[in-house]
Design an enzyme around this catalytic site. Structure first.
Site, PDB file in Angstrom:
ATOM      1  N   LYS A   1      -1.494  -0.949  -4.083  1.00  0.00           N
ATOM      2  CA  LYS A   1      -2.666  -0.128  -3.754  1.00  0.00           C
ATOM      3  C   LYS A   1      -2.195   1.299  -3.539  1.00  0.00           C
ATOM      4  O   LYS A   1      -1.244   1.546  -2.806  1.00  0.00           O
ATOM      5  CB  LYS A   1      -3.352  -0.649  -2.483  1.00  0.00           C
TER       6      LYS A   1
ATOM      7  N   LYS B   1     -10.004  -7.094   7.703  1.00  0.00           N
ATOM      8  CA  LYS B   1      -9.006  -6.669   8.678  1.00  0.00           C
ATOM      9  C   LYS B   1      -9.456  -7.153  10.047  1.00  0.00           C
ATOM     10  O   LYS B   1     -10.493  -6.713  10.552  1.00  0.00           O
ATOM     11  CB  LYS B   1      -8.879  -5.148   8.721  1.00  0.00           C
TER      12      LYS B   1
ATOM     13  N   LYS C   1      -3.449   5.343  -2.566  1.00  0.00           N
ATOM     14  CA  LYS C   1      -4.486   6.161  -1.956  1.00  0.00           C
ATOM     15  C   LYS C   1      -4.906   7.261  -2.933  1.00  0.00           C
ATOM     16  O   LYS C   1      -4.061   7.874  -3.600  1.00  0.00           O
ATOM     17  CB  LYS C   1      -3.968   6.789  -0.657  1.00  0.00           C
TER      18      LYS C   1
ATOM     19  N   ASP D   1      -7.584   3.188  -3.256  1.00  0.00           N
ATOM     20  CA  ASP D   1      -8.291   3.242  -1.979  1.00  0.00           C
ATOM     21  C   ASP D   1      -8.644   4.691  -1.668  1.00  0.00           C
ATOM     22  O   ASP D   1      -7.764   5.545  -1.523  1.00  0.00           O
ATOM     23  CB  ASP D   1      -7.399   2.663  -0.874  1.00  0.00           C
TER      24      ASP D   1
ATOM     25  N   ASP E   1     -14.265  -1.697   3.028  1.00  0.00           N
ATOM     26  CA  ASP E   1     -13.358  -1.802   4.165  1.00  0.00           C
ATOM     27  C   ASP E   1     -14.063  -1.246   5.396  1.00  0.00           C
ATOM     28  O   ASP E   1     -14.679  -1.975   6.166  1.00  0.00           O
ATOM     29  CB  ASP E   1     -12.069  -1.030   3.853  1.00  0.00           C
TER      30      ASP E   1
ATOM     31  N   GLU F   1     -11.476   0.801  -3.550  1.00  0.00           N
ATOM     32  CA  GLU F   1     -11.792   0.472  -2.169  1.00  0.00           C
ATOM     33  C   GLU F   1     -12.473   1.641  -1.458  1.00  0.00           C
ATOM     34  O   GLU F   1     -11.986   2.770  -1.503  1.00  0.00           O
ATOM     35  CB  GLU F   1     -10.506   0.091  -1.428  1.00  0.00           C
TER      36      GLU F   1
ATOM     37  N   GLY G   1      -4.356  -4.251   6.205  1.00  0.00           N
ATOM     38  CA  GLY G   1      -3.442  -4.027   7.310  1.00  0.00           C
ATOM     39  C   GLY G   1      -3.573  -2.632   7.874  1.00  0.00           C
ATOM     40  O   GLY G   1      -4.212  -1.754   7.291  1.00  0.00           O
TER      41      GLY G   1
ATOM     42  N   SER H   1       0.847  -1.185   0.000  1.00  0.00           N
ATOM     43  CA  SER H   1       0.000   0.000   0.000  1.00  0.00           C
ATOM     44  C   SER H   1       0.884   1.236   0.000  1.00  0.00           C
ATOM     45  O   SER H   1       1.808   1.348   0.815  1.00  0.00           O
ATOM     46  CB  SER H   1      -0.910  -0.009   1.231  1.00  0.00           C
TER      47      SER H   1
END
Length: 370
Positions: A164, A265, A166, A191, A241, A216, A293, A138
Site C-alpha cells: 500500500k 482497524k 500513500k 491510500d 477506513d 482507500e 494498522g 504500507s
C-alpha cells in the site's frame, strides 16, 4: 468473573526506524498509551491505544486518550465484576466516541479474559479460520520515485504479499506509474487519507489505469454519499477506513454502495468487539475485509494478527513484522513475517511485556485504583 482493582497507564515512546509520511501528517516518533489492568487476585491484562500524537486522523491524540481513560473509562470499570466483553464495555457505555481510548481499555479486558479462561484470543473472537495470515506492507510518501521503488523492492524480496502506498493531489499518477513500470504484477493499493473531493474525479479516473486492488479513503472522513457517487464512476474498488467508526456506519456504507472493500482497524472502531461486528456485517454482504494498522506496538499488533484469522479477512492487511517499524518492541516474542505470512498466536497470552524496556521508554505514568 474478573474484577479490575487497579489500572496503570503509561505513555510509551518508540522511534520509527524510518519516518512515515501520508497526505495528512508525518511521524518519526510514536507515543502510545499502554494499559495494565490488574485484578483483585493478581491477574494482569495488557492493552494498547495506538493513537497518533496529532489530531489529523480521527481527532484523538495521545493526550485525549490519556485523560479520557484516566478520568472516565477507568473509574467506570474499577471494582466492577463482569463475565463477557459485552458486559465490560457496557460499564463505560455512556462514553461517546473516543474510540482509541475505548480500544486500549477493552484490549486489556480481552487479555484478562484469555488469562482467566485459558482460552486464546482467536477462540474468544469466534475461532480462527487459519493458522497463518498473509502480511502486507504500507509505505509512506517519498518525493524520490526511485527511492520509493527501492523501498518497495526490499519489501517484495522479503515476501510481503501486497504493498500500500500513500497518495495525494500532485503525488498520485506519476508515483503509481513509476511503481507499475518497476512492478507490473505487484498487488498494489493506494491510500489517500481523505485528500480528494469529487472535483478531482478526472484525476481519480486516471488511477483506473494502474490495476490497483483498491483506492482507500479518497474523500472526506464523514462522507458516505460522495463515496457512493465516486464508486459508480470508477472501475477500481473503493475501500473505506476513516469513515467507518462503528458497525452501524459500516452497514450504512454497504447499503449505499460507498465501497467494495472495508478496512477494519480495532483502534478506529473502539476495540475488537466492534471489529468483529463489522467483520460479520461485511461477510453477510459479501464484501471482503482486511485489517489495517496504526504502527502498533506488540500488544496491539498481536491482537490485530489474531483478528485477521477470522474467515472474512481474505485480503493481506497491514500486519507487517514489528521489525519493519522498531529497533525493539515492548513485547517478546515480537511479531515477525516469514515468507509473507505471520503466525496466529495460539496461546492464551502469547507474549510477555518487557517491563524494564517499557519503563525505560515511558514518558508519563499514573495509577487509578478502585
Amino acid at each position: 468473573m474478573p474484577r479490575i482493582d487497579r489500572i496503570d497507564l503509561s505513555v510509551v515512546e518508540l522511534r520509527l526506524t524510518h519516518g512515515f509520511t501520508a497526505s495528512t501528517h508525518s511521524a518519526k516518533t510514536l507515543l502510545h498509551v499502554v494499559v495494565r489492568a490488574t485484578t483483585a487476585d493478581g491477574l494482569t491484562g495488557w492493552g494498547e491505544a495506538p493513537v497518533p500524537v496529532d489530531p489529523y486522523y480521527l481527532g484523538e491524540t495521545t493526550d485525549t486518550v490519556w485523560s479520557v481513560t484516566r478520568d472516565f473509562l477507568a473509574p467506570a470499570v474499577l471494582g466492577r465484576s463482569w463475565d463477557t466483553i459485552e458486559e465490560f464495555t457496557a460499564l463505560y457505555g455512556r462514553v461517546k466516541a473516543n474510540n482509541f481510548a475505548r480500544c486500549g481499555l477493552e484490549m486489556a479486558a480481552w487479555n484478562l479474559l484469555a488469562a482467566t479462561t485459558g482460552r486464546p484470543l482467536a477462540t474468544l473472537l469466534g475461532g480462527a479460520a487459519r493458522t497463518r495470515v498473509p502480511a502486507g506492507v504500507s509505505v509512506g510518501m517519498d518525493s524520490d520515485d526511485d527511492r520509493l521503488c527501492e523501498t518497495i523492492g526490499r519489501y517484495v524480496q522479503q515476501g510481503y504479499q501486497r504493498v500500500k502506498v500513500k497518495i495525494g493531489p500532485g503525488a498520485d499518477v506519476k508515483v503509481l506509474e513509476a511503481i507499475r513500470n518497476r512492478f507490473p504484477e505487484l498487488p498494489l493499493m493506494a491510500d489517500a487519507n481523505c485528500a480528494y473531493t469529487l472535483e478531482d474525479l478526472p484525476r481519480l479516473r486516471d488511477l483506473d489505469a494502474f490495476g490497483l486492488m483498491m483506492i482507500e479513503q479518497p474523500l472526506a472522513v464523514d462522507d458516505l454519499l460522495d463515496h457512493a457517487t465516486l464508486q459508480k464512476e470508477l472501475a477500481t474498488p473503493l475501500c473505506l477506513d476513516e469513515s467507518l467508526t462503528s458497525a452501524g456506519r459500516a452497514r450504512e456504507a454497504l447499503a449505499l454502495g460507498s465501497c467494495r472493500v472495508v478496512n477494519i482497524k480495532p483502534a478506529r472502531l473502539g476495540g475488537l468487539l466492534e471489529a468483529v461486528r463489522v467483520h460479520d456485517a461485511c461477510v453477510a454482504a459479501g464484501v471482503p475485509v482486511w485489517c489495517g494498522g496504526m504502527h502498533d506496538f506488540g500488544i496491539s499488533r498481536a491482537a490485530n494478527v489474531t483478528l485477521s484469522a477470522l474467515p472474512g479477512f481474505t485480503l493481506p492487511g497491514d500486519n507487517s513484522g514489528s521489525d519493519k517499524y522498531f529497533g525493539e518492541d515492548i513485547v517478546t516474542p515480537e511479531t515477525r513475517a516469514v515468507d509473507g505470512l505471520i503466525e496466529v498466536p495460539a496461546m492464551a497470552v502469547p507474549y510477555e511485556v518487557k517491563e524494564d524496556f517499557l519503563k525505560a521508554h515511558t514518558r508519563r505514568r499514573t495509577q487509578v485504583t478502585a
